[in-house]
Scaffold this motif. Structure first.
Motif, short mmCIF file in Angstrom:
data_model
loop_
_atom_site.label_atom_id
_atom_site.label_comp_id
_atom_site.label_asym_id
_atom_site.label_seq_id
_atom_site.Cartn_x
_atom_site.Cartn_y
_atom_site.Cartn_z
N SER A 92 43.82 59.24 -48.34
CA SER A 92 42.94 58.39 -49.70
C SER A 92 42.38 57.25 -49.12
N TYR A 93 43.08 56.60 -48.04
CA TYR A 93 42.28 55.24 -47.22
C TYR A 93 41.00 55.83 -46.68
N LEU A 94 41.14 56.92 -45.97
CA LEU A 94 39.73 57.73 -45.43
C LEU A 94 38.76 57.75 -46.46
N ILE A 95 38.89 58.51 -47.53
CA ILE A 95 37.90 58.60 -48.54
C ILE A 95 37.36 57.19 -49.11
N PHE A 96 37.94 56.22 -49.40
CA PHE A 96 37.66 55.20 -49.88
C PHE A 96 37.26 53.94 -48.84
N THR A 97 37.16 54.24 -47.53
CA THR A 97 36.34 53.57 -46.50
C THR A 97 34.86 54.06 -46.50
N GLY A 98 34.62 55.24 -47.23
CA GLY A 98 33.30 55.88 -47.08
C GLY A 98 32.92 56.59 -45.75
N VAL A 99 33.96 56.99 -45.08
CA VAL A 99 33.83 57.60 -43.59
C VAL A 99 33.03 58.98 -43.72
N PHE A 100 33.60 59.57 -44.88
CA PHE A 100 32.83 61.03 -45.08
C PHE A 100 31.38 60.82 -45.72
N ASP A 101 31.04 59.90 -46.25
CA ASP A 101 29.64 59.62 -46.66
C ASP A 101 28.83 59.19 -45.34
N ARG A 102 29.54 58.56 -44.53
CA ARG A 102 28.74 58.24 -43.23
C ARG A 102 28.68 59.35 -42.30
N TYR A 103 29.63 60.17 -42.14
CA TYR A 103 29.61 61.49 -41.18
C TYR A 103 30.11 62.65 -42.18
N PRO A 104 29.08 63.19 -42.67
CA PRO A 104 29.58 64.43 -43.52
C PRO A 104 29.73 65.79 -42.93
N ASN A 105 29.60 65.80 -41.64
CA ASN A 105 30.34 66.89 -41.10
C ASN A 105 31.66 66.75 -40.45
N LEU A 106 32.31 65.37 -40.62
CA LEU A 106 33.59 65.33 -40.06
C LEU A 106 34.74 65.98 -40.96
N LYS A 107 35.49 66.66 -40.21
CA LYS A 107 36.70 67.43 -40.68
C LYS A 107 38.05 66.83 -40.23
N MET A 108 38.64 66.83 -41.21
CA MET A 108 40.07 66.23 -41.08
C MET A 108 41.37 67.07 -41.55
N VAL A 109 42.34 67.24 -40.85
CA VAL A 109 43.42 68.15 -41.38
C VAL A 109 44.72 67.35 -41.23
N GLY A 110 45.52 67.47 -42.34
CA GLY A 110 46.87 67.08 -42.59
C GLY A 110 47.91 68.30 -42.57
N ALA A 111 48.49 68.76 -41.50
CA ALA A 111 49.31 69.62 -41.04
C ALA A 111 50.62 69.71 -41.87
N GLU A 112 51.22 70.88 -42.00
CA GLU A 112 52.30 71.00 -42.67
C GLU A 112 52.80 69.97 -43.83
N VAL A 113 51.82 69.90 -44.72
CA VAL A 113 52.13 69.13 -45.76
C VAL A 113 52.02 69.86 -47.24
N ASP A 114 51.22 71.22 -46.89
CA ASP A 114 51.17 71.95 -48.21
C ASP A 114 50.22 71.56 -49.12
N CYS A 115 50.14 72.22 -50.43
CA CYS A 115 49.00 71.49 -51.27
C CYS A 115 49.38 71.52 -52.84
N GLY A 116 50.58 71.74 -53.04
CA GLY A 116 51.25 71.88 -54.45
C GLY A 116 50.79 70.66 -55.05
N TRP A 117 50.97 69.44 -54.54
CA TRP A 117 50.80 67.84 -54.97
C TRP A 117 49.29 67.58 -55.26
N ALA A 118 48.47 68.21 -54.71
CA ALA A 118 46.94 67.85 -54.47
C ALA A 118 46.41 67.90 -56.08
N PRO A 119 46.53 68.57 -56.93
CA PRO A 119 45.87 68.38 -58.13
C PRO A 119 45.88 66.96 -58.76
N PHE A 120 47.19 66.58 -58.77
CA PHE A 120 47.32 65.23 -59.39
C PHE A 120 46.72 64.32 -58.68
N TRP A 121 46.75 64.46 -57.43
CA TRP A 121 46.27 63.34 -56.36
C TRP A 121 44.75 63.27 -56.55
#
Length: 390
Positions: free
Chosen positions: A256-285
């Motif tokens: 959330s912090y990274l998104i709202f700093t605008g880092v992915f607007d500045r670096y549109p090809n940058l990829k970041m991974v959060g490992a072993e956190v699954d995804c079932g929580w993601a729709p609400f987030w």
């Protein structure tokens, strides 16, 4: 490849080569002792015997470890025999530290390719001796690329480690060095001493990762100074079931912090991974990200060029082990981005591993999914994030 890969199952019928985007290693016991320069030999970490009769890592070579091998090396043990500690190095499967044998264990699991995360080495993030910390990380990076990944770079992606806690200048230099050696992704601390939303501190590192096409990977909240409010305290090997569960949600804050700093607007090809956190929580987030950007953006100083949800599955990803709830959500079709957001993993050789049944678990997880969604989650996302060759 093992016979299991040729068995007729839903993955075979869909033409999927199963990829584990989160495996682990346990470093060779003499890795640092053998490779540290002479003036640092006495400060090289080594595996020694602990009070419980098991063996584990000692950072200074003198103090016995508080916890010996256990939860991080349970592959091959029956679950009723799982233990937090008490194993000796010779009891670990050789796939923990030998690239060729790791491939053999992948074959037993029906897995075509894997990303391997470090074991002990992130402990250097909290080592106060910066020379020792940088040396240890560089020793590990050379080993994971030159020996482990070299067993088959098409099927293995060994994560190198960015020495962020030593310094950003050192991190950028190391990123350039390992990229020349064939690195495709780097581990960064899950609990950095300076948060990732700092307006300037990490900018050179993000720019270098974007330029070099190096995916940056956090593993839960591991690596970096500990959160003193946490139930668990990894630096002293305190682990609890409650801590294990809550870490499935540990990437929400840095993402959330990274998104709202605008880092992915500045670096549109940058990829970041959060490992072993699954995804079932993601729709609400994701719903909450977009909702508050819409209603709160008038007063916030960073103006994004895109809605937050545009970065999900393009710049930000997770890995999952056996997240049946998350895959059922994919199957509803209500969140089209979800199948692009997550990548399958076996978590070999940790206590949460589904090895050697990854193929069976994956087949069950994709029941009811559209073929294209199944291929994204089990194969295609990992190919584009980690550069695997099929």
């Amino acid at each position: 490849m093992a016979t299991q890969l040729a068995e007729r199952d839903s993955l075979t019928e869909l033409g999927i080569k199963l990829i584990s985007a989160d495996n682990h290693i346990n470093e060779p016991r003499n890795l640092f002792v053998d490779r540290f320069p002479e003036h640092l030999k006495d400060k090289a970490p080594r595996v020694i015997e602990g009070a419980d009769g098991g063996e584990g890592w000692s950072m200074d070579g003198k103090t016995p470890p508080k916890r010996t091998y256990g939860l991080e090396a349970m592959a091959g043990f029956d679950r009723k025999d799982y233990r937090i500690s008490g194993l000796r190095y010779e009891q670990l499967r050789t796939g923990n530290y030998d690239g060729a044998d790791h491939l053999k264990d992948m074959d037993l699991d029906g897995v075509y390719a894997s990303v391997t995360y470090p074991g002990f080495t992130p402990a250097f993030y909290t080592n106060p001796d910066k020379e020792v910390a940088l040396t240890g990380i560089q020793v590990y990076n050379d080993w994971i690329l030159d020996e482990f990944q070299a067993a088959d770079p098409k099927r293995l992606c060994g994560l190198t480690i960015a020495p962020c806690e030593v310094g950003i200048e050192e991190s950028v230099a190391e990123m350039r060095r390992v990229a020349r050696k064939g690195a495709r992704a780097m581990y960064i601390p899950g609990s950095p001493s300076i948060p990732y939303n700092h307006p300037t501190h990490y900018e050179p590192m993000f720019a270098a990762a974007d330029e070099l096409n190096l995916t940056l990977c956090m593993h839960r909240n591991h690596g970096g100074p500990p959160d003193k409010t946490d139930w668990d305290f990894y630096q002293s090997d305190k682990v609890s079931i409650g801590g294990i569960v809550t870490r499935y949600f540990s990437c929400i804050r840095p993402f959330s912090y990274l998104i709202f700093t605008g880092v992915f607007d500045r670096y549109p090809n940058l990829k970041m991974v959060g490992a072993e956190v699954d995804c079932g929580w993601a729709p609400f987030w994701v719903q909450t990200l977009d909702h508050h950007w819409e209603i709160q953006s008038s007063w916030f100083d960073v103006k994004l060029k895109h809605p937050p949800s545009d970065f999900i599955g393009k710049n930000l990803f997770t890995t999952n082990v056996d997240d049946y709830a998350g895959y059922q959500m994919i199957g509803t079709g209500l969140w089209p981005w979800l199948s692009s957001f997550t990548m399958f993993s076996s978590d070999y050789p940790h206590s949460a591993t589904i090895w050697p049944d990854s193929r069976k678990v994956a087949a069950k997880m994709i029941e009811g999914l559209k073929p294209e969604d199944a291929r994204k989650a089990l194969q295609d996302n990992a190919v584009r994030v980690f550069g695997f060759q099929l």
